[in-house]
Scaffold this motif. Structure first.
Motif, PDB file in Angstrom:
ATOM      1  N   TYR A 192      11.396 -77.006  37.557  1.00  0.00           N
ATOM      2  CA  TYR A 192      10.862 -78.105  36.754  1.00  0.00           C
ATOM      3  C   TYR A 192       9.564 -78.698  37.298  1.00  0.00           C
ATOM      4  CZ  TYR A 192      15.224 -78.113  34.145  1.00  0.00           C
ATOM      5  OH  TYR A 192      16.264 -77.751  33.349  1.00  0.00           O
ATOM      6  N   GLN A 193       9.100 -78.185  38.432  1.00  0.00           N
ATOM      7  CA  GLN A 193       7.893 -78.731  39.041  1.00  0.00           C
ATOM      8  C   GLN A 193       6.687 -78.581  38.119  1.00  0.00           C
ATOM      9  OE1 GLN A 193       7.889 -80.105  42.439  1.00  0.00           O
ATOM     10  NE2 GLN A 193       6.092 -81.045  41.494  1.00  0.00           N
ATOM     11  N   GLU A 194       6.517 -77.381  37.547  1.00  0.00           N
ATOM     12  CA  GLU A 194       5.353 -77.125  36.691  1.00  0.00           C
ATOM     13  C   GLU A 194       5.407 -77.984  35.438  1.00  0.00           C
ATOM     14  OE1 GLU A 194       5.419 -73.000  35.934  1.00  0.00           O
ATOM     15  OE2 GLU A 194       5.032 -72.395  38.017  1.00  0.00           O
ATOM     16  N   THR A 195       6.586 -78.116  34.854  1.00  0.00           N
ATOM     17  CA  THR A 195       6.735 -78.945  33.650  1.00  0.00           C
ATOM     18  C   THR A 195       6.400 -80.405  33.963  1.00  0.00           C
ATOM     19  OG1 THR A 195       8.486 -77.470  32.870  1.00  0.00           O
ATOM     20  CG2 THR A 195       8.342 -79.637  31.827  1.00  0.00           C
ATOM     21  N   ALA A 196       6.847 -80.864  35.130  1.00  0.00           N
ATOM     22  CA  ALA A 196       6.577 -82.246  35.525  1.00  0.00           C
ATOM     23  C   ALA A 196       5.085 -82.485  35.683  1.00  0.00           C
ATOM     24  CB  ALA A 196       7.302 -82.565  36.833  1.00  0.00           C
ATOM     25  N   ILE A 197       4.393 -81.520  36.309  1.00  0.00           N
ATOM     26  CA  ILE A 197       2.942 -81.660  36.499  1.00  0.00           C
ATOM     27  C   ILE A 197       2.229 -81.710  35.165  1.00  0.00           C
ATOM     28  CG2 ILE A 197       0.890 -80.494  37.391  1.00  0.00           C
ATOM     29  CD1 ILE A 197       2.634 -79.419  39.678  1.00  0.00           C
ATOM     30  N   GLU A 198       2.648 -80.820  34.218  1.00  0.00           N
ATOM     31  CA  GLU A 198       2.015 -80.791  32.902  1.00  0.00           C
ATOM     32  C   GLU A 198       2.156 -82.125  32.172  1.00  0.00           C
ATOM     33  OE1 GLU A 198       3.837 -77.588  30.850  1.00  0.00           O
ATOM     34  OE2 GLU A 198       2.844 -76.017  32.051  1.00  0.00           O
ATOM     35  N   LYS A 199       3.255 -82.833  32.405  1.00  0.00           N
ATOM     36  CA  LYS A 199       3.492 -84.095  31.714  1.00  0.00           C
ATOM     37  C   LYS A 199       3.086 -85.306  32.550  1.00  0.00           C
ATOM     38  CE  LYS A 199       7.254 -82.341  28.841  1.00  0.00           C
ATOM     39  NZ  LYS A 199       8.638 -82.554  28.359  1.00  0.00           N
ATOM     40  N   GLY A 255       9.242 -68.210  34.062  1.00  0.00           N
ATOM     41  CA  GLY A 255       9.759 -68.198  32.697  1.00  0.00           C
ATOM     42  C   GLY A 255      10.788 -67.103  32.489  1.00  0.00           C
ATOM     43  N   SER A 256      10.542 -65.955  33.063  1.00  0.00           N
ATOM     44  CA  SER A 256      11.480 -64.835  32.925  1.00  0.00           C
ATOM     45  C   SER A 256      12.801 -65.159  33.606  1.00  0.00           C
ATOM     46  CB  SER A 256      10.868 -63.572  33.525  1.00  0.00           C
ATOM     47  OG  SER A 256       9.686 -63.206  32.839  1.00  0.00           O
ATOM     48  N   ARG A 257      12.705 -65.760  34.798  1.00  0.00           N
ATOM     49  CA  ARG A 257      13.944 -66.122  35.502  1.00  0.00           C
ATOM     50  C   ARG A 257      14.717 -67.185  34.721  1.00  0.00           C
ATOM     51  NH1 ARG A 257      10.406 -66.012  40.118  1.00  0.00           N
ATOM     52  NH2 ARG A 257      10.833 -64.169  41.415  1.00  0.00           N
ATOM     53  N   ARG A 258      13.975 -68.088  34.077  1.00  0.00           N
ATOM     54  CA  ARG A 258      14.632 -69.136  33.294  1.00  0.00           C
ATOM     55  C   ARG A 258      15.413 -68.525  32.124  1.00  0.00           C
ATOM     56  NH1 ARG A 258      11.637 -74.584  30.995  1.00  0.00           N
ATOM     57  NH2 ARG A 258      13.522 -75.585  30.157  1.00  0.00           N
ATOM     58  N   ILE A 259      14.801 -67.549  31.461  1.00  0.00           N
ATOM     59  CA  ILE A 259      15.495 -66.862  30.362  1.00  0.00           C
ATOM     60  C   ILE A 259      16.742 -66.152  30.888  1.00  0.00           C
ATOM     61  CG2 ILE A 259      15.316 -65.003  28.666  1.00  0.00           C
ATOM     62  CD1 ILE A 259      12.355 -65.670  28.397  1.00  0.00           C
ATOM     63  N   THR A 260      16.607 -65.517  32.050  1.00  0.00           N
ATOM     64  CA  THR A 260      17.741 -64.805  32.639  1.00  0.00           C
ATOM     65  C   THR A 260      18.882 -65.763  32.959  1.00  0.00           C
ATOM     66  OG1 THR A 260      16.252 -63.151  33.614  1.00  0.00           O
ATOM     67  CG2 THR A 260      18.465 -63.312  34.537  1.00  0.00           C
ATOM     68  N   ARG A 261      18.539 -66.928  33.536  1.00  0.00           N
ATOM     69  CA  ARG A 261      19.581 -67.915  33.865  1.00  0.00           C
ATOM     70  C   ARG A 261      20.271 -68.440  32.600  1.00  0.00           C
ATOM     71  NH1 ARG A 261      15.661 -69.753  37.561  1.00  0.00           N
ATOM     72  NH2 ARG A 261      15.095 -71.459  36.155  1.00  0.00           N
ATOM     73  N   THR A 262      19.492 -68.636  31.541  1.00  0.00           N
ATOM     74  CA  THR A 262      20.065 -69.106  30.275  1.00  0.00           C
ATOM     75  C   THR A 262      21.055 -68.092  29.722  1.00  0.00           C
ATOM     76  OG1 THR A 262      18.042 -70.336  29.751  1.00  0.00           O
ATOM     77  CG2 THR A 262      19.550 -69.859  27.930  1.00  0.00           C
TER      78      THR A 262
END
Length: 298
Positions: free
Chosen positions: A277-284, A234-241
């Motif tokens: 996106y792997q974790e998001t895919a698993i959650e859904k 999540g932290s890396r995602r914020i950094t990339r954004t």
């Protein structure tokens, strides 16, 4: 009209159209008209349709004064409104004459001719007001001179006004461009500052996660490793954004520097996307599959 008089008109037309500066054009028209009619003083008013007025610049010592009259006001305003020449031997006999300017300046107006300057569509674009003919009064010959001068004056005025509008438009565009550049710089500075403010706590989070990993018992690390991975992801995602926002701003402002280098498409681009996106895919309940079909040597 005599040959000598015709030559005067030709010379006058050349002088009137010899310059594109509005002030110089107005000055030249008045100068020519004074010479042709033997007048003592002259003023050229321009019609301002947007305000239903006529206006002129009057020299007052080292400065200039802009005077404005309503259409129909005074002798010049009357000519502007109705497009008819007024030739008066004694202005004191005409109720439309305004003596305020004489009283203010000390000048005494006696004879006057007010002549409409019309364009090729017969629209009044200006009024030429000449005062005090040195021979006593303005004649039919003077009116003929002014008639011959009128269309040349209208063309010169139109060209000068067009140039003036173009210059004003260029100045407005330049000012708008400068304002846009200033705004872009402020925006870039804001985004850079925002990036710094957000990165600081993120770095603390990264450091905290690494510290907890080092200090955690192996059993606890297995238990919390998934949480740690989620925090890091999540932290890396914020950094990339944040990086994407800053880079997009730099691209729009033209300050983004492009560096060309070889990359590994799978390791540098595809695998990070899949991991993200792997974790998001698993959650859904979505099965995310990456299958490579290219040659291993490529």
């Amino acid at each position: 009209m005599k040959t000598s008089e015709l030559q005067k008109i030709i010379s006058a037309a050349e002088l009137v159209n010899s310059n594109l500066s509005l002030n110089e054009v107005l000055k030249n028209i008045v100068t020519v008209a004074l010479e042709l009619t033997n007048a003592d003083r002259g003023t050229l008013y321009l019609v301002d349709k947007s305000k239903d007025e006529i206006w002129s610049l009057i020299a007052t010592g080292s400065d200039t004064l802009e005077i404005r009259l309503k259409m129909g006001e005074g002798l010049a305003g009357y000519v502007a409104k109705y497009g008819k020449t007024i030739n008066i031997k004694d202005v004191k006999t005409d109720s439309r004459f305004n003596s305020a300017y004489d009283n203010l300046s000390g000048y005494q107006t006696k004879s006057m001719i007010c002549f409409p300057i019309k364009n090729i569509e017969a629209e009044v674009v200006g009024v030429l007001q000449l005062l005090n003919n040195r021979e006593g009064e303005f004649t039919d010959r003077d009116e003929k001179f002014l008639t011959a001068l009128s269309i040349h004056s209208a063309i010169a005025i139109n060209n000068a006004l067009m140039l003036r509008k173009q210059i004003e438009l260029n100045e407005e565009l330049t000012k708008a461009k400068q304002e846009a550049q200033k705004f872009a710089m402020l925006r870039s500075h804001f985004l850079t500052q925002m990036s710094h403010e957000i990165r600081t706590p993120l770095n603390i989070i990264f450091g905290g996660i690494q510290y907890l990993k080092l200090k955690a018992d192996p059993l606890q690390l297995d238990e919390f490793s998934e949480i740690f991975d989620m925090l890091e992801s999540g932290s890396r995602r914020i950094t990339r954004t944040i990086d994407s926002i800053v880079e997009m701003s730099e691209i729009k402002s033209g300050s983004y520097e492009i560096n060309f280098e070889l990359i590994n498409l799978e390791n540098d681009v595809l695998q990070p996307v899949i991991k993200n996106y792997q974790e998001t895919a698993i959650e859904k309940g979505i099965v995310l599959i990456f299958r490579k079909t290219t040659d291993e040597n490529l």
